[in-house]
Design a protein around this motif. Structure first.
Motif, PDB file in Angstrom:
ATOM      1  N   THR A   1      -3.647  19.515  31.715  1.00 30.11           N
ATOM      2  CA  THR A   1      -5.070  19.247  31.866  1.00 30.11           C
ATOM      3  C   THR A   1      -5.310  18.217  32.972  1.00 30.11           C
ATOM      4  OG1 THR A   1      -4.989  17.532  30.173  1.00 30.11           O
ATOM      5  CG2 THR A   1      -5.587  19.747  29.441  1.00 30.11           C
ATOM      6  N   ALA A   2      -4.399  18.138  33.925  1.00 28.12           N
ATOM      7  CA  ALA A   2      -4.503  17.137  34.988  1.00 28.12           C
ATOM      8  C   ALA A   2      -5.836  17.245  35.721  1.00 28.12           C
ATOM      9  CB  ALA A   2      -3.343  17.277  35.964  1.00 28.12           C
TER      10      ALA A   2
ATOM     11  N   ALA B   1      -0.715   8.569  45.545  1.00 22.02           N
ATOM     12  CA  ALA B   1       0.319   9.561  45.244  1.00 22.02           C
ATOM     13  C   ALA B   1       0.463   9.681  43.731  1.00 22.02           C
ATOM     14  CB  ALA B   1       1.639   9.140  45.870  1.00 22.02           C
ATOM     15  N   PHE B   2       0.372  10.908  43.238  1.00 19.86           N
ATOM     16  CA  PHE B   2       0.425  11.164  41.797  1.00 19.86           C
ATOM     17  C   PHE B   2       1.771  11.763  41.411  1.00 19.86           C
ATOM     18  CE2 PHE B   2      -4.044  11.022  42.731  1.00 19.86           C
ATOM     19  CZ  PHE B   2      -4.584  10.365  41.634  1.00 19.86           C
ATOM     20  N   GLY B   3       2.560  11.012  40.674  1.00 15.25           N
ATOM     21  CA  GLY B   3       3.840  11.498  40.188  1.00 15.25           C
ATOM     22  C   GLY B   3       4.988  11.146  41.118  1.00 15.25           C
ATOM     23  N   ARG B   4       6.183  11.168  40.566  1.00 12.97           N
ATOM     24  CA  ARG B   4       7.386  10.707  41.264  1.00 12.97           C
ATOM     25  C   ARG B   4       7.650  11.465  42.567  1.00 12.97           C
ATOM     26  NH1 ARG B   4       9.417   6.412  41.874  1.00 12.97           N
ATOM     27  NH2 ARG B   4       9.728   6.021  39.682  1.00 12.97           N
ATOM     28  N   ILE B   5       7.528  12.774  42.564  1.00  9.56           N
ATOM     29  CA  ILE B   5       7.810  13.539  43.787  1.00  9.56           C
ATOM     30  C   ILE B   5       6.836  13.158  44.892  1.00  9.56           C
ATOM     31  CG2 ILE B   5       7.787  15.853  44.802  1.00  9.56           C
ATOM     32  CD1 ILE B   5       9.027  16.816  42.123  1.00  9.56           C
ATOM     33  N   ALA B   6       5.559  13.105  44.581  1.00  7.24           N
ATOM     34  CA  ALA B   6       4.562  12.713  45.580  1.00  7.24           C
ATOM     35  C   ALA B   6       4.815  11.283  46.060  1.00  7.24           C
ATOM     36  CB  ALA B   6       3.154  12.849  45.009  1.00  7.24           C
TER      37      ALA B   6
ATOM     38  N   LYS C   1      -7.365   6.496  30.537  1.00  6.95           N
ATOM     39  CA  LYS C   1      -8.615   6.653  31.286  1.00  6.95           C
ATOM     40  C   LYS C   1      -8.831   5.495  32.243  1.00  6.95           C
ATOM     41  CE  LYS C   1     -11.255   9.199  27.816  1.00  6.95           C
ATOM     42  NZ  LYS C   1     -12.438   9.135  26.941  1.00  6.95           N
ATOM     43  N   ASP C   2      -8.621   4.281  31.746  1.00  7.44           N
ATOM     44  CA  ASP C   2      -8.831   3.098  32.580  1.00  7.44           C
ATOM     45  C   ASP C   2      -7.872   3.064  33.760  1.00  7.44           C
ATOM     46  OD1 ASP C   2     -10.910   2.200  30.981  1.00  7.44           O
ATOM     47  OD2 ASP C   2      -9.629   0.890  29.776  1.00  7.44           O
ATOM     48  N   GLU C   3      -6.615   3.413  33.533  1.00  6.25           N
ATOM     49  CA  GLU C   3      -5.635   3.431  34.633  1.00  6.25           C
ATOM     50  C   GLU C   3      -6.036   4.459  35.689  1.00  6.25           C
ATOM     51  OE1 GLU C   3      -1.530   2.192  32.298  1.00  6.25           O
ATOM     52  OE2 GLU C   3      -2.229   4.267  32.201  1.00  6.25           O
ATOM     53  N   LEU C   4      -6.491   5.610  35.245  1.00  2.00           N
ATOM     54  CA  LEU C   4      -6.918   6.643  36.180  1.00  2.00           C
ATOM     55  C   LEU C   4      -8.175   6.201  36.929  1.00  2.00           C
ATOM     56  CD1 LEU C   4      -6.066   9.442  37.131  1.00  2.00           C
ATOM     57  CD2 LEU C   4      -7.433  10.422  35.296  1.00  2.00           C
ATOM     58  N   ASP C   5      -9.138   5.662  36.217  1.00  2.00           N
ATOM     59  CA  ASP C   5     -10.377   5.205  36.838  1.00  2.00           C
ATOM     60  C   ASP C   5     -10.145   4.105  37.875  1.00  2.00           C
ATOM     61  OD1 ASP C   5     -11.645   6.985  35.141  1.00  2.00           O
ATOM     62  OD2 ASP C   5     -12.618   5.436  33.914  1.00  2.00           O
TER      63      ASP C   5
ATOM     64  N   VAL D   1       0.307   7.428  38.096  1.00  4.08           N
ATOM     65  CA  VAL D   1       1.047   8.258  37.157  1.00  4.08           C
ATOM     66  C   VAL D   1       0.499   9.675  37.258  1.00  4.08           C
ATOM     67  CG1 VAL D   1       1.537   8.621  34.692  1.00  4.08           C
ATOM     68  CG2 VAL D   1       1.442   6.305  35.628  1.00  4.08           C
ATOM     69  N   HIS D   2       1.368  10.668  37.142  1.00  6.71           N
ATOM     70  CA  HIS D   2       0.887  12.050  37.126  1.00  6.71           C
ATOM     71  C   HIS D   2      -0.178  12.156  36.042  1.00  6.71           C
ATOM     72  CE1 HIS D   2       0.697  16.360  36.497  1.00  6.71           C
ATOM     73  NE2 HIS D   2       1.322  16.504  37.666  1.00  6.71           N
ATOM     74  N   PRO D   3      -1.298  12.806  36.313  1.00  7.19           N
ATOM     75  CA  PRO D   3      -2.393  12.875  35.340  1.00  7.19           C
ATOM     76  C   PRO D   3      -1.996  13.449  33.978  1.00  7.19           C
ATOM     77  CG  PRO D   3      -3.151  13.589  37.472  1.00  7.19           C
ATOM     78  CD  PRO D   3      -1.658  13.423  37.586  1.00  7.19           C
ATOM     79  N   ASN D   4      -0.894  14.184  33.898  1.00  7.42           N
ATOM     80  CA  ASN D   4      -0.404  14.662  32.598  1.00  7.42           C
ATOM     81  C   ASN D   4       0.707  13.774  32.053  1.00  7.42           C
ATOM     82  OD1 ASN D   4      -2.113  16.807  32.336  1.00  7.42           O
ATOM     83  ND2 ASN D   4      -0.692  18.304  33.159  1.00  7.42           N
TER      84      ASN D   4
END
Length: 174
Positions: A68-69, A133-138, A167-171, A159-162
């Motif tokens: 649900t990323a 960058a989202f996730g280790r590979i990126a 919510k706060d970290e993403l925001d 962090v990868h969205p999944n």
């Protein structure tokens, strides 16, 4: 953008690895290119999933089992009064790696190397103030490529969205 000389040794070239399941469509114009909104903020995701591959755009707000990323990103943008058009968006690997039925596969290292040459050209063509960058590979690809730039963008590792991000970290990323 279509396949180019960077794709010659890539295992995803000509989509030969996409043999099943039936819901995986082969794209007429692979790979998925940079979504350019003339922003000075670049979002770099890992690789397209099957929904993104079908849509031809990175990070799609479609809820499905195992991922649900796109929905999480879209809701975060709404909370922060942002939209897709506020960012340039690309994947570290621009072709769909395939899946094992339930989960998308991690990109092959040869694909990562092939696509990093493309991403390097994109980074050299524009001066970005911020790269998320989202996730280790990126993260690894961006870290490697920014060393060659003639400018120093603010690099934010998300962090990868999944991957258990709140919510706060993403925001806070925007």
């Amino acid at each position: 953008m279509s396949y180019d000389n960077n794709c010659t040794n890539c295992p995803y070239n000509n989509q030969a690895h996409l043999v099943s399941p039936a819901h995986i469509t082969k794209r007429a114009n692979p790979p998925i290119e940079l979504e350019d909104h003339n922003s000075d903020v670049l979002l770099v995701f890992q690789a397209p999933g099957d929904i993104e591959w079908s849509a031809g755009l990175a990070i799609q707000p479609t809820k499905k089992p195992g991922g649900t990323a796109g929905v999480r990103i879209k809701k975060s943008w709404e909370r922060k009064k942002k939209s897709r058009s506020d960012f340039n968006i690309i994947n570290a690997v621009q072709c769909f790696p395939g899946n094992d039925g339930d989960r998308d596969l991690s990109p092959n290292s040869m694909a990562i190397c092939s696509c990093s040459k493309r991403l390097k050209d994109i980074l050299n063509a524009k001066t970005y103030q911020k790269i998320i960058a989202f996730g280790r590979i990126a993260e690894d690809v961006v870290d490697s490529l920014v060393k060659t730039l003639k400018y120093t963008p603010n690099i934010i590792k998300g962090v990868h969205p999944n991957g258990g991000v709140t919510k706060d970290e993403l925001d806070d990323l925007w």
